[in-house]
Design an enzyme around this catalytic site. Structure first.
Site: not given
Length: 363
Positions: A11-13
């Site tokens: 989830g998300c970078a």
């Protein structure tokens, strides 16, 4: 599949690069950092913020705006003509790639508020620009302002960050601060204006996590004229730093103690002076405490800052080599472009890590 080896999307970078001497580097480096973290995104949002990209016209606000249709653009053109002196306006250059479908019309305006408008509204230029951004986002259907600062810009949309970067030809820009984000939305829609970074004036924020206090944060900010309409919790973080640091004049470190405030059990153990300070912050700005897991990278024209929630429920790593500082969700992202680091460590829960450019860079 062996459970321990099963892929679990994280989830998300998030990633950022800064050169403290103001040396500008192309967008290739930040693209490389993001490519390592490809699996942290799911193709529903990617974006970049770049500082120092318009050196030929650094004193003008640059409005990056997306339009769903020509009618929306005509309304914005009229609004800008009425309130601003326009030095230049143009379509934001893009290239056609098969991975990016149905992009909106993307335009940028280099403007200054008309002096008589500032007098009539009794506002300074920054407040006037913020008011215009809120007006466009809320009153003109089909258009949203992606960024509104000076000598900087935000490039974002629906897609993986590597594809968004190729679409906007990020490699052709040179900046001394880059931040970037790959989105993995869990409970909000994936749409162009909802991609990160979120921005107001020179502030940009990229975020991994989920803000469960979004509702109360949003209502508090609305009392100061900010209107949150982009359907993503990260929007409140950008406005919070603008309110606390620019409008209320709090030092950044104090503002961080508002959004990631100390636990009451820790405040009770502080010296009397510290206890008074942190109690006052909780009482005055309690509605701006960010509850929930978060790892954020905040940037302006003269610094980059990483911050985790008070328990550190999301990863964030710092690295340094010479004049370059790096912050990223994963150490591998930093080592992709600089393997010979002088310093590398994880950020401490609730403690900001700020790196500044030299004073003459933004003089």
């Amino acid at each position: 599949m062996i459970p321990a080896l099963e892929h679990i999307p994280s989830g998300c970078a998030a990633a950022g690069i800064m050169n403290k001497s103001g040396v500008c580097i192309s967008g290739d480096a930040i693209m490389d950092m993001m490519s390592v973290m490809h699996s942290r995104s799911n193709g529903l949002g990617g974006g970049f913020a770049a500082y120092g990209i318009y050196p030929e016209i650094p004193d003008y606000y640059c409005l990056h705006i997306m339009f769903d249709n020509d009618s929306a653009k005509r309304e914005v053109d009229s609004l800008i003509e009425e309130n601003f002196i326009t030095e230049r306006q143009e379509k934001i250059p893009t290239r056609n790639i098969k991975e990016i479908k149905d992009p909106p019309l993307l335009w940028r305006y280099f403007v200054l508020p008309k002096p008589d408008k500032l007098v009539a509204k009794n506002m300074d230029a920054n407040d006037f620009v913020v008011r215009l951004v809120m007006l466009i986002n809320t009153r003109i259907p089909g258009c949203y302002v992606n960024s509104s600062g000076k000598n900087m810009g935000v490039f974002k949309g629906v897609g993986y960050p590597e594809d968004i970067g190729r679409f906007f030809m990020i490699e052709k820009y040179s900046a001394y601060i880059w931040t970037a984000h790959g989105r993995f939305p869990t409970n909000t829609p994936g749409w162009w204006a909802g991609a990160h970074p979120f921005s107001i004036l020179d502030w940009t924020v990229v975020h991994n996590g989920e803000i469960s206090s979004y509702g109360i944060n949003k209502r508090f900010l609305e009392t100061y004229g900010y209107e949150c309409v982009l359907l993503t919790d990260t929007e409140v973080i950008a406005y919070t730093f603008d309110l606390l640091v620019r409008k209320h004049g709090l030092p950044l470190e104090i503002a961080c103690n508002v959004v990631a405030s100390k636990f009451w059990k820790d405040i009770e153990l502080m010296s009397e002076e510290e206890r008074k300070l942190h109690t006052a912050l909780r009482m005055t700005y309690g509605n701006l405490l960010l509850n929930g897991p978060f790892a954020i990278i905040v940037a302006t024209n003269n610094y980059m800052m990483g911050l985790n929630d008070r328990i550190k429920l999301r990863p964030l790593v710092y690295g340094k080599k010479g004049d370059f500082s790096y912050i990223a969700s994963e150490e591998s992202s930093i080592r992709k472009i600089e393997n010979n680091l002088e310093e590398v460590h994880s950020l401490v829960a609730g403690k900001p890590l700020k790196v500044e450019v030299n004073k003459d860079v933004c003089a």
